[in-house]
Write a protein that holds these residues in place. Sequence first.
Motif, short mmCIF file in Angstrom:
data_model
loop_
_atom_site.label_atom_id
_atom_site.label_comp_id
_atom_site.label_asym_id
_atom_site.label_seq_id
_atom_site.Cartn_x
_atom_site.Cartn_y
_atom_site.Cartn_z
N LYS A 33 0.84 -1.21 0.00
CA LYS A 33 0.00 0.00 0.00
C LYS A 33 0.87 1.26 0.00
CE LYS A 33 -2.14 1.27 3.75
NZ LYS A 33 -3.03 1.18 4.93
N ASN A 78 0.86 -4.59 -9.97
CA ASN A 78 0.99 -3.18 -10.35
C ASN A 78 -0.01 -2.30 -9.58
OD1 ASN A 78 -1.54 -2.85 -11.93
ND2 ASN A 78 -0.55 -4.32 -13.33
N SER A 79 0.20 -1.01 -9.67
CA SER A 79 -0.60 -0.04 -8.91
C SER A 79 -2.08 -0.07 -9.31
CB SER A 79 -0.03 1.37 -9.07
OG SER A 79 0.17 1.69 -10.44
N LYS A 102 -1.90 7.65 -2.41
CA LYS A 102 -1.78 8.43 -3.65
C LYS A 102 -3.15 8.61 -4.31
CE LYS A 102 0.86 8.58 -7.95
NZ LYS A 102 1.81 7.86 -8.82
N ALA A 109 -5.86 4.66 -10.43
CA ALA A 109 -4.72 4.31 -11.27
C ALA A 109 -4.53 5.33 -12.39
CB ALA A 109 -4.93 2.92 -11.86
N GLN A 156 2.93 1.64 -11.71
CA GLN A 156 4.12 1.16 -10.99
C GLN A 156 3.97 -0.32 -10.67
OE1 GLN A 156 3.83 4.21 -7.82
NE2 GLN A 156 5.86 4.84 -8.46
N GLU A 157 5.10 -1.01 -10.68
CA GLU A 157 5.10 -2.45 -10.40
C GLU A 157 5.92 -2.77 -9.15
OE1 GLU A 157 6.42 -4.47 -13.93
OE2 GLU A 157 4.40 -4.45 -14.79
N ILE A 165 -3.88 -2.57 -7.20
CA ILE A 165 -4.12 -2.12 -5.82
C ILE A 165 -5.31 -1.16 -5.79
CG2 ILE A 165 -3.12 -1.02 -3.78
CD1 ILE A 165 -1.96 -3.81 -4.67
N SER A 213 4.04 1.48 -0.97
CA SER A 213 4.95 1.54 -2.13
C SER A 213 4.23 1.91 -3.41
CB SER A 213 5.66 0.20 -2.32
OG SER A 213 6.44 -0.11 -1.19
N ILE A 214 3.14 1.19 -3.74
CA ILE A 214 2.48 1.43 -5.04
C ILE A 214 0.97 1.64 -4.90
CG2 ILE A 214 4.24 0.13 -6.32
CD1 ILE A 214 2.14 -2.16 -6.53
N GLY A 215 0.49 1.78 -3.66
CA GLY A 215 -0.94 1.97 -3.43
C GLY A 215 -1.45 3.27 -4.02
N THR A 216 -2.63 3.24 -4.59
CA THR A 216 -3.25 4.44 -5.14
C THR A 216 -4.77 4.27 -5.13
OG1 THR A 216 -3.41 5.89 -7.08
CG2 THR A 216 -3.03 3.55 -7.52
#
Length: 341
Positions: free
Chosen positions: A206, A240-241, A289, A214, A220-221, A244, A208-211
């Motif tokens: 969450k 990938n984001s 994000k 999208a 992002q992976e 998420i 690192s690449i959580g959003t």
Amino acid sequence: MAEDIGIDLGTANVLVSVTGKGVVLNEPSVVAIDTKTNKVLAVGKEAYEMVGRTPGNIKAIRPLKDGVISDFDVTEAMLNYFIKKLSVKGMVSKPKVMICAPTNITNIERKSIIEAAQKSVGGEVFLEEEPKVAAIGAGMDIFQPTGSMVIDIGGGTSDIAVVSLGDIVASKSLKLAGDVMNQDIVDYMKQTHNIIIGEHSAEKIKKSIGTAKADPNDIQELQVRGRDAVSGMPISVTINSGEIADAIHLSVQMIINAAKSVLETIPPELAADIIDRGVMLTGGGSMLKNIDVVISDALTVPVVVSEDPLENVAKGASSLLEHIDTTKKPQKKFSLFGRDK
């Protein structure tokens, strides 16, 4: 002279502020206990590192659930540890303590929070509603005759409130926030990728690449390691984001729906103020994000993430204590859940 203490007793983290010094402690709300002896082995960061990694006789406990105390004795032990760790000089006399809680807790839950603080710190204990305190910590002047709206997304609860003249006009508290989003990610990984991951891994994903939304131009992976749901063997997969965003979509939507229901209950004059002033996002969940973009699109009002979202509640508690100390105003204005002190 006692240095007064503001405590953000969060489901995920405990933050402590001291008047004149700001936030002096920020640690996970976790306690590690030896189940054979009931002895506390570790508290805070050290205990958090043990989550999901302990032998059978050691249990890592989160004594707060959905923003309230689920294990009184462990909460008291945790508060004792944190207060002793501070070693605040000048605490000869008993300090004033302000603790913040969700807006819809019961009388029994209020009593347990106050008792835990009194046993740990002593002195006079104030209990105040989280979104109101968060708004103050975020720099909003809630004592003016204008409407201010704050959405505080924490670990265990999301608290939404419209505040005017120093009090809450309308509010809603959801037992849905960062922890539920972590579980959303755990469930998604199992259902979609047949991989079982733990709470730590979900939190890292969450962050690192959580959003919340999208961006096709910025996907992002991340490589995730866990256990194969079928074979039980260690495996890794790349996610990938966008995935998420899909995983947590329902939880984000429920927070938006709660915010809409609060707006629907307020007088039109206050609604007009919020169109002008916008909505303040605070709490750890506001760091996700694009969540400000998603909420702004849904509510059709400006949405701003506060400067220090993790520290707003603790800072606001400190500010209120200073205000009580330095003015002649009756404490009724700061009465806790409508109770005069």
